[in-house]
Design a protein around this motif. Structure first.
Motif, PDB file in Angstrom:
ATOM      1  N   ARG A   1       0.846  -1.190   0.000  1.00 34.92           N
ATOM      2  CA  ARG A   1       0.000   0.000   0.000  1.00 34.92           C
ATOM      3  C   ARG A   1       0.881   1.238   0.000  1.00 34.92           C
ATOM      4  NH1 ARG A   1      -5.527  -0.327   1.710  1.00 34.92           N
ATOM      5  NH2 ARG A   1      -5.497   1.889   1.273  1.00 34.92           N
ATOM      6  N   LEU A   2       0.407   2.298  -0.676  1.00 33.79           N
ATOM      7  CA  LEU A   2       1.127   3.568  -0.694  1.00 33.79           C
ATOM      8  C   LEU A   2       0.528   4.481   0.368  1.00 33.79           C
ATOM      9  CD1 LEU A   2       1.060   3.983  -4.566  1.00 33.79           C
ATOM     10  CD2 LEU A   2       3.013   3.260  -3.172  1.00 33.79           C
ATOM     11  N   PRO A   3       1.239   5.598   0.694  1.00 34.15           N
ATOM     12  CA  PRO A   3       0.640   6.541   1.657  1.00 34.15           C
ATOM     13  C   PRO A   3      -0.719   7.002   1.137  1.00 34.15           C
ATOM     14  CG  PRO A   3       2.902   7.149   1.162  1.00 34.15           C
ATOM     15  CD  PRO A   3       2.551   6.034   0.236  1.00 34.15           C
ATOM     16  N   PRO A   4      -1.682   7.200   2.060  1.00 34.13           N
ATOM     17  CA  PRO A   4      -3.059   7.530   1.658  1.00 34.13           C
ATOM     18  C   PRO A   4      -3.156   8.709   0.689  1.00 34.13           C
ATOM     19  CG  PRO A   4      -2.892   7.314   4.045  1.00 34.13           C
ATOM     20  CD  PRO A   4      -1.516   7.151   3.518  1.00 34.13           C
ATOM     21  N   GLY A   5      -2.404   9.784   0.979  1.00 37.40           N
ATOM     22  CA  GLY A   5      -2.479  10.969   0.124  1.00 37.40           C
ATOM     23  C   GLY A   5      -2.053  10.659  -1.292  1.00 37.40           C
ATOM     24  N   LEU A   6      -1.027   9.838  -1.410  1.00 39.41           N
ATOM     25  CA  LEU A   6      -0.502   9.482  -2.722  1.00 39.41           C
ATOM     26  C   LEU A   6      -1.493   8.592  -3.464  1.00 39.41           C
ATOM     27  CD1 LEU A   6       1.895   9.875  -4.484  1.00 39.41           C
ATOM     28  CD2 LEU A   6       2.991   7.907  -3.407  1.00 39.41           C
ATOM     29  N   GLU A   7      -2.100   7.651  -2.748  1.00 36.49           N
ATOM     30  CA  GLU A   7      -3.099   6.792  -3.392  1.00 36.49           C
ATOM     31  C   GLU A   7      -4.249   7.620  -3.949  1.00 36.49           C
ATOM     32  OE1 GLU A   7      -4.301   3.658  -0.698  1.00 36.49           O
ATOM     33  OE2 GLU A   7      -2.785   2.319  -1.564  1.00 36.49           O
ATOM     34  N   THR A   8      -4.736   8.575  -3.144  1.00 31.58           N
ATOM     35  CA  THR A   8      -5.837   9.414  -3.609  1.00 31.58           C
ATOM     36  C   THR A   8      -5.413  10.230  -4.826  1.00 31.58           C
ATOM     37  OG1 THR A   8      -6.667   9.612  -1.363  1.00 31.58           O
ATOM     38  CG2 THR A   8      -7.507  11.178  -2.946  1.00 31.58           C
ATOM     39  N   ALA A   9      -4.209  10.832  -4.749  1.00 27.47           N
ATOM     40  CA  ALA A   9      -3.741  11.666  -5.857  1.00 27.47           C
ATOM     41  C   ALA A   9      -3.631  10.841  -7.143  1.00 27.47           C
ATOM     42  CB  ALA A   9      -2.386  12.289  -5.508  1.00 27.47           C
ATOM     43  N   LEU A  10      -2.999   9.658  -7.056  1.00 30.60           N
ATOM     44  CA  LEU A  10      -2.831   8.830  -8.250  1.00 30.60           C
ATOM     45  C   LEU A  10      -4.186   8.366  -8.792  1.00 30.60           C
ATOM     46  CD1 LEU A  10       0.335   6.726  -7.374  1.00 30.60           C
ATOM     47  CD2 LEU A  10       0.087   8.386  -9.225  1.00 30.60           C
ATOM     48  N   TYR A  11      -5.063   7.993  -7.886  1.00 29.71           N
ATOM     49  CA  TYR A  11      -6.387   7.544  -8.313  1.00 29.71           C
ATOM     50  C   TYR A  11      -7.107   8.646  -9.089  1.00 29.71           C
ATOM     51  CZ  TYR A  11     -11.181   5.871  -8.144  1.00 29.71           C
ATOM     52  OH  TYR A  11     -12.443   5.470  -8.495  1.00 29.71           O
ATOM     53  N   ARG A  12      -7.058   9.869  -8.554  1.00 32.94           N
ATOM     54  CA  ARG A  12      -7.740  10.991  -9.215  1.00 32.94           C
ATOM     55  C   ARG A  12      -7.108  11.306 -10.569  1.00 32.94           C
ATOM     56  NH1 ARG A  12     -12.440  10.588  -7.221  1.00 32.94           N
ATOM     57  NH2 ARG A  12     -12.669  11.176  -5.043  1.00 32.94           N
ATOM     58  N   ILE A  13      -5.794  11.200 -10.647  1.00 24.89           N
ATOM     59  CA  ILE A  13      -5.119  11.508 -11.910  1.00 24.89           C
ATOM     60  C   ILE A  13      -5.480  10.458 -12.966  1.00 24.89           C
ATOM     61  CG2 ILE A  13      -2.855  11.636 -13.017  1.00 24.89           C
ATOM     62  CD1 ILE A  13      -1.884  12.829 -10.262  1.00 24.89           C
ATOM     63  N   ILE A  14      -5.456   9.187 -12.558  1.00 25.64           N
ATOM     64  CA  ILE A  14      -5.814   8.125 -13.492  1.00 25.64           C
ATOM     65  C   ILE A  14      -7.265   8.280 -13.937  1.00 25.64           C
ATOM     66  CG2 ILE A  14      -6.159   5.628 -13.710  1.00 25.64           C
ATOM     67  CD1 ILE A  14      -3.752   5.325 -11.738  1.00 25.64           C
ATOM     68  N   GLN A  15      -8.122   8.638 -12.979  1.00 28.65           N
ATOM     69  CA  GLN A  15      -9.537   8.852 -13.295  1.00 28.65           C
ATOM     70  C   GLN A  15      -9.698   9.964 -14.334  1.00 28.65           C
ATOM     71  OE1 GLN A  15     -11.855  10.364  -9.977  1.00 28.65           O
ATOM     72  NE2 GLN A  15     -13.610   9.151 -10.622  1.00 28.65           N
ATOM     73  N   GLU A  16      -8.995  11.073 -14.110  1.00 27.07           N
ATOM     74  CA  GLU A  16      -9.066  12.207 -15.040  1.00 27.07           C
ATOM     75  C   GLU A  16      -8.527  11.801 -16.411  1.00 27.07           C
ATOM     76  OE1 GLU A  16     -10.345  15.264 -14.280  1.00 27.07           O
ATOM     77  OE2 GLU A  16     -10.039  15.808 -16.384  1.00 27.07           O
ATOM     78  N   ALA A  17      -7.412  11.057 -16.400  1.00 28.26           N
ATOM     79  CA  ALA A  17      -6.800  10.636 -17.664  1.00 28.26           C
ATOM     80  C   ALA A  17      -7.762   9.740 -18.440  1.00 28.26           C
ATOM     81  CB  ALA A  17      -5.478   9.914 -17.386  1.00 28.26           C
ATOM     82  N   LEU A  18      -8.380   8.781 -17.756  1.00 28.90           N
ATOM     83  CA  LEU A  18      -9.300   7.870 -18.449  1.00 28.90           C
ATOM     84  C   LEU A  18     -10.533   8.610 -18.941  1.00 28.90           C
ATOM     85  CD1 LEU A  18      -9.136   4.596 -16.315  1.00 28.90           C
ATOM     86  CD2 LEU A  18      -8.197   5.000 -18.596  1.00 28.90           C
ATOM     87  N   THR A  19     -10.976   9.597 -18.172  1.00 31.33           N
ATOM     88  CA  THR A  19     -12.112  10.404 -18.626  1.00 31.33           C
ATOM     89  C   THR A  19     -11.739  11.144 -19.912  1.00 31.33           C
ATOM     90  OG1 THR A  19     -12.717  10.721 -16.326  1.00 31.33           O
ATOM     91  CG2 THR A  19     -13.789  12.148 -17.913  1.00 31.33           C
TER      92      THR A  19
END
Lengths: 157, 318
Positions: free
Chosen positions: B208-226
């Protein structure tokens, strides 16, 4: 947000502290602020006091900018108030204090007022955080309905 | 020079003349106020310098002696400092900017959580109530009408499923519970279904990565896929996560139409909020983004996060 100082007391009646601990008596100057012309007077007196203390030109500009912003706030939010200039002469350092006081509506949310870009009057929200940035020390006391007192200091390097 | 800048130059020149004819603190004050207005109009420091330079050149045309020249330069200098000092009020450290972004992101996350909850729980409950009333109604209806009612109930089921998905994408509990990779897989599945292109996720990160990093990466991937589903006309997209040395990498690549990255990212160019948001989100966790694309060449976003920043971002709460 940081190290500004918040307390609840009566800003309007707050006495200005005397900083001097040595033989020099503190020089003090009070300017009533009601109009743009008063802002110019406060700037001129502040600039000349700071020049006497020995601040370099860059700092003179910063100190007058702080005076401008504080005086602007008085006119914009409280209509009238005063700016007090104090020459501080301590054993190891010299500096200037600028105190702005008014009996205006006060600031309801200080941390919001200290945030960049915030202005309830729809103006460019530079004021308080900008002043804090220009000076070395920043203290604010505000009570809704009673007024606001801001004290800033700059030390000669 | 725009007409606005021309007008400001005239004002600055007028102040300069006044100063030369004995104008005192009030000219300085007005120069300060002018600077404040320039800042408010969105003029940059270089534009202010240009205004100043043009005004001084024009003032110097009238200089008759070296003494006058020096007077002009000295008056201009004091006015210029006043003119620029409002800019010093706005100076922020990079640290301050990052903090502001983190706070904003935290706010957005909290808001997303709230909307996700409203969608999932409140709207979901209303739908369940609608189901029950329809079921009641069905008993009173002849068989033919019952069939048509069933079609309506099927649509309601689909709406419920959509709500569930959207609510999860807004604030996936799976991200908190199981971590980045399962959350991204779930996200990819949904976007792939709706967008009509294949999404493949491969990760070489076990922990697992630090929570802040997980959220940031998740949001970036979400934006990219959108972005892929909106603009790329891609047939497939690949998401890869891996470590190389001390750095963490994430690549999001598609085989779509690509875009003119330089045009989009040029200052004043029309960078969608999406790309900017990704950049700022990454900056807040100390990461960097590189984009490889071109018309007809597909697009690859490559994210790099140095390990020390991945550790720092542990302080960045969800």
């Amino acid at each position: 947000m940081g190290d500004y100082f918040v307390a609840h007391q009566e800003p309007g009646s707050r006495r200005v502290r005397k900083f001097s601990r040595d033989n020099h008596s503190p020089r003090e100057c009070v300017i009533k602020i009601e109009s743009d012309a008063d802002v110019v007077i406060a700037r001129r007196k502040g600039r000349s006091m700071a020049a006497d203390i020995g601040f370099e030109p860059r700092d003179l500009t910063r100190i007058t900018a702080a005076i401008s912003e504080l005086a602007r706030n008085i006119i914009a939010y409280a209509k009238r108030g005063e700016i007090v200039l104090l020459s501080i002469d301590q054993e190891k350092r010299q500096g200037i204090a600028v105190v702005s006081r008014d009996d205006g509506p006060g600031i309801r949310d200080l941390s919001q007022a200290m945030r960049d870009g915030f202005s309830t009057s729809g103006r460019l929200g530079l004021g308080l955080p900008g002043v804090k940035r220009l000076m070395d020390e920043f203290e604010i006391v505000s009570e809704p309905g009673r007024g606001t007192a801001v004290t800033v200091r700059k030390w000669k390097s | 020079m725009s007409t606005d800048q021309g007008a400001f130059t005239d004002q600055f020149l007028a102040l300069l003349q006044e100063r030369l004819h004995g104008g005192g603190e009030d000219t300085l004050q007005r120069s300060y106020e002018l600077g404040r207005r320039l800042l408010g109009e969105g003029l940059g420091v270089l534009s202010v310098a240009t205004i100043h330079h043009t005004a001084v050149l024009r003032a110097l045309e009238g200089a008759r002696s070296q003494e006058q020249t020096l007077d002009i330069l000295s008056a201009a200098q004091s006015l210029f400092m006043e003119n620029l000092s409002p800019y010093e009020l706005t100076q922020q450290t990079l640290h301050g900017v990052n903090l502001a972004w983190r706070r904003l992101n935290e706010k957005l996350e909290a808001e997303a959580k709230r909307i996700a909850h409203a969608l999932h729980d409140e709207a979901g409950q209303l739908l369940a109530t609608a189901h029950i009333s329809l079921a009641d109604l069905a008993e009173d209806l002849p068989p033919r009408s019952q069939r048509r009612l069933q079609e309506t109930r099927d649509i309601l089921d689909q709406i419920e499923e959509q709500f569930r998905r959207i609510s999860h994408e807004l604030r996936p509990t799976i991200l908190d519970d199981l971590g980045l990779v399962p959350a991204v897989e779930f996200l990819a599945e949904g976007i792939s279904k709706r967008g009509g292109f294949g999404v493949d996720v491969k990760s070489h990160i076990e922990d697992r990565l630090p929570p802040g990093l997980e959220t940031a990466l998740y949001r970036i991937i979400q934006e990219a896929l959108t972005n892929v589903s909106r603009h790329a006309q891609a047939r497939r997209a690949d998401i890869r996560l891996w470590r190389a040395g001390h750095d963490l990498h994430c690549s999001i690549r598609d085989d779509g139409v690509g875009f003119d990255a330089q045009g989009v990212l040029r200052p004043g160019g029309h960078a969608g909020l999406g790309l900017m948001g990704m950049r700022e989100r990454l900056a807040a966790v100390g990461g960097a983004l590189s984009i490889t694309t071109g018309h007809g060449q597909g697009t690859e976003l490559l994210i790099t996060i140095p390990r020390e920043n991945a550790d720092v971002s542990a302080n960045y709460h969800r």
